[in-house]
Design a protein around this motif. Sequence first.
Motif, PDB file in Angstrom:
ATOM      1  N   ILE B  79       0.522  -1.211  -0.009  1.00 33.66           N
ATOM      2  CA  ILE B  79      -0.125   0.043  -0.214  1.00 33.66           C
ATOM      3  C   ILE B  79       0.752   1.169  -0.130  1.00 33.66           C
ATOM      4  CG2 ILE B  79      -1.529   1.296   1.383  1.00 33.66           C
ATOM      5  CD1 ILE B  79      -2.996  -1.439   2.284  1.00 33.66           C
ATOM      6  N   VAL B  80       1.835   1.251   0.813  1.00 34.54           N
ATOM      7  CA  VAL B  80       3.092   2.595   0.915  1.00 34.54           C
ATOM      8  C   VAL B  80       3.505   2.536  -0.525  1.00 34.54           C
ATOM      9  CG1 VAL B  80       4.930   3.144   1.829  1.00 34.54           C
ATOM     10  CG2 VAL B  80       3.324   2.302   3.172  1.00 34.54           C
ATOM     11  N   ALA B  81       3.844   1.379  -0.945  1.00 30.04           N
ATOM     12  CA  ALA B  81       4.258   1.552  -2.485  1.00 30.04           C
ATOM     13  C   ALA B  81       3.399   2.305  -3.651  1.00 30.04           C
ATOM     14  CB  ALA B  81       4.796   0.400  -3.049  1.00 30.04           C
ATOM     15  N   LEU B  82       2.158   1.617  -3.353  1.00 31.02           N
ATOM     16  CA  LEU B  82       1.196   2.420  -4.390  1.00 31.02           C
ATOM     17  C   LEU B  82       0.783   3.887  -4.117  1.00 31.02           C
ATOM     18  CD1 LEU B  82      -1.832  -0.159  -3.852  1.00 31.02           C
ATOM     19  CD2 LEU B  82      -0.531   0.061  -6.006  1.00 31.02           C
ATOM     20  N   TYR B  83       1.001   4.119  -2.823  1.00 33.38           N
ATOM     21  CA  TYR B  83       0.655   5.621  -2.350  1.00 33.38           C
ATOM     22  C   TYR B  83       2.067   6.439  -3.155  1.00 33.38           C
ATOM     23  CZ  TYR B  83       0.155   9.693   0.231  1.00 33.38           C
ATOM     24  OH  TYR B  83      -0.336  11.125   0.701  1.00 33.38           O
ATOM     25  N   ARG B  84       3.324   5.592  -3.089  1.00 29.65           N
ATOM     26  CA  ARG B  84       4.456   6.477  -3.369  1.00 29.65           C
ATOM     27  C   ARG B  84       4.265   6.873  -4.793  1.00 29.65           C
ATOM     28  NH1 ARG B  84       8.630   4.661   0.192  1.00 29.65           N
ATOM     29  NH2 ARG B  84       8.334   6.126   1.964  1.00 29.65           N
ATOM     30  N   ARG B  85       3.782   5.869  -5.882  1.00 26.89           N
ATOM     31  CA  ARG B  85       3.501   5.814  -7.078  1.00 26.89           C
ATOM     32  C   ARG B  85       2.593   6.467  -7.665  1.00 26.89           C
ATOM     33  NH1 ARG B  85       6.404   2.300 -10.031  1.00 26.89           N
ATOM     34  NH2 ARG B  85       8.210   1.389  -9.066  1.00 26.89           N
ATOM     35  N   ARG B  86       1.663   7.120  -6.654  1.00 24.50           N
ATOM     36  CA  ARG B  86       0.512   8.078  -6.777  1.00 24.50           C
ATOM     37  C   ARG B  86      -0.421   7.209  -7.502  1.00 24.50           C
ATOM     38  NH1 ARG B  86       1.903  12.522  -5.074  1.00 24.50           N
ATOM     39  NH2 ARG B  86       3.950  13.422  -5.315  1.00 24.50           N
ATOM     40  N   LEU B  87      -0.491   5.973  -7.291  1.00 26.92           N
ATOM     41  CA  LEU B  87      -1.546   5.137  -7.939  1.00 26.92           C
ATOM     42  C   LEU B  87      -2.863   5.227  -6.992  1.00 26.92           C
ATOM     43  CD1 LEU B  87       0.370   1.923  -8.805  1.00 26.92           C
ATOM     44  CD2 LEU B  87      -0.715   3.341 -10.314  1.00 26.92           C
ATOM     45  N   PRO B  88      -4.003   4.934  -7.277  1.00 29.37           N
ATOM     46  CA  PRO B  88      -5.400   5.097  -6.462  1.00 29.37           C
ATOM     47  C   PRO B  88      -5.292   4.096  -5.347  1.00 29.37           C
ATOM     48  CG  PRO B  88      -5.847   4.347  -8.583  1.00 29.37           C
ATOM     49  CD  PRO B  88      -4.391   4.820  -8.693  1.00 29.37           C
ATOM     50  N   VAL B  89      -5.511   4.395  -4.306  1.00 31.18           N
ATOM     51  CA  VAL B  89      -5.646   3.553  -3.052  1.00 31.18           C
ATOM     52  C   VAL B  89      -6.974   2.875  -2.949  1.00 31.18           C
ATOM     53  CG1 VAL B  89      -4.968   2.951  -0.873  1.00 31.18           C
ATOM     54  CG2 VAL B  89      -3.765   4.527  -2.027  1.00 31.18           C
ATOM     55  N   ASP B  90      -7.447   2.196  -3.986  1.00 23.70           N
ATOM     56  CA  ASP B  90      -8.667   1.797  -4.260  1.00 23.70           C
ATOM     57  C   ASP B  90      -8.419   0.388  -5.084  1.00 23.70           C
ATOM     58  OD1 ASP B  90     -11.928   3.237  -5.060  1.00 23.70           O
ATOM     59  OD2 ASP B  90     -11.457   1.261  -5.213  1.00 23.70           O
ATOM     60  N   VAL B  91      -9.243  -0.649  -4.372  1.00 21.44           N
ATOM     61  CA  VAL B  91      -9.142  -1.891  -5.044  1.00 21.44           C
ATOM     62  C   VAL B  91      -9.741  -2.123  -6.350  1.00 21.44           C
ATOM     63  CG1 VAL B  91      -8.339  -3.194  -2.896  1.00 21.44           C
ATOM     64  CG2 VAL B  91     -10.776  -2.945  -3.558  1.00 21.44           C
ATOM     65  N   ASP B  92     -10.895  -1.185  -6.306  1.00 20.93           N
ATOM     66  CA  ASP B  92     -11.678  -1.357  -7.539  1.00 20.93           C
ATOM     67  C   ASP B  92     -10.873  -0.731  -8.890  1.00 20.93           C
ATOM     68  OD1 ASP B  92     -13.680  -2.823  -6.473  1.00 20.93           O
ATOM     69  OD2 ASP B  92     -15.356  -1.118  -6.947  1.00 20.93           O
ATOM     70  N   GLU B  93      -9.977   0.096  -8.591  1.00 24.88           N
ATOM     71  CA  GLU B  93      -9.304   0.723  -9.797  1.00 24.88           C
ATOM     72  C   GLU B  93      -8.092   0.212  -9.927  1.00 24.88           C
ATOM     73  OE1 GLU B  93      -9.385   5.095  -9.564  1.00 24.88           O
ATOM     74  OE2 GLU B  93     -11.369   4.876  -8.558  1.00 24.88           O
ATOM     75  N   LEU B  94      -7.316  -0.860  -9.212  1.00 26.94           N
ATOM     76  CA  LEU B  94      -6.256  -1.531  -9.317  1.00 26.94           C
ATOM     77  C   LEU B  94      -6.299  -2.784 -10.014  1.00 26.94           C
ATOM     78  CD1 LEU B  94      -4.780  -0.871  -5.610  1.00 26.94           C
ATOM     79  CD2 LEU B  94      -4.360   0.210  -7.893  1.00 26.94           C
TER      80      LEU B  94
END
Lengths: 231, 99
Positions: B79-94
């Motif tokens: 989750i931290v890596a997702l946040y750092r890459r500015r990806l949406p923190v939302d399982v529907d969009e991942l």
Amino acid sequence: MTFLFFFIFAGFALAGAVGVVVLRNPFYCVLSLVVHLVALALLFLLLEAQFVAVAQIVVYAGAVMVLYVFVVGYVGGGDHPEPLWRAGTRQRALAIGFASAIFIELAIAVLGTGLSALGTEGIALTANYGTPEQIGELLLTDFLLAFELASMLLLVAAIGAVALAGRRGGIAEDEGNLSPRHGVVDLPRPAATGSMAEGVSGYGVTAPLPDPQFEGRELQQPARAAAEDDR
Amino acid sequence: MSVNWYLIVSAMIFTLGATGVMIRRNPLVVLLCLELMLNAGNLALIGFSRMWGNGAGEIFAIVVMVIAACEVAIGLGIIVALYRRRLPVDVDELSELHG
């Protein structure tokens, strides 16, 4: 008396679990899970498992939840709490139906079991049941392989967490612009703090004070160009 | 208190956790609901351990705790890596695994 305590603790555990599922702010979800974990540890105490109860509070409610709190504070999510229900999907109805099916199946399994001992309090216990002595002896004799594998798993997970969450660029716009020939002294730092690079270039003595917007980035020309592009 | 009661409570907690995994979209909360399911399993294991009067179920519960800690470390790292890459923190969009 055990009866009363059981229902109090089970009520808290279930309320905490409901809170985790329905609260919209992730931070409150974490706090709700802490309530759940403490109530569950008390249920473990009712089942005479003292060591596991203490481990539950120390490891779970202590360490793991602190990790959660830090990550929730870092990632956030309280500003835009998700709606519990997104219009136009049947996901929630399906999920609740599926969960009810699981519960009914589990209840049938528990109530219709052939294990007659389930209806009792369990057999009479030995004196050292649930104590650290018993757990330690079991871990180092009968379950030695599981113990070693668990420690290996923890090591792998720790290394994996560092590798995953370690910083590989991406948080700041200008980090990607650092060319490899920049040394460690060129990394961003507050301006006019008397670094060696500033002393060599006479910075802060003869040069005028920098534009505050570019403070700390004076040594990186690409960064400055990128920031100006943003404007 | 008979062991049945604990198993029913465990089933309820497991059901709540499964519901949460299915309806929540914030991966942090999904991880929390996974913890609920693991803890429901722990409660059942401790109950069975009490029923048989030996400590094997408690060892199982401790191993489950270890696995939950590993899962938390890896999950929160992702989750931290997702946040750092500015990806949406939302399982529907991942929904895509491309990097």
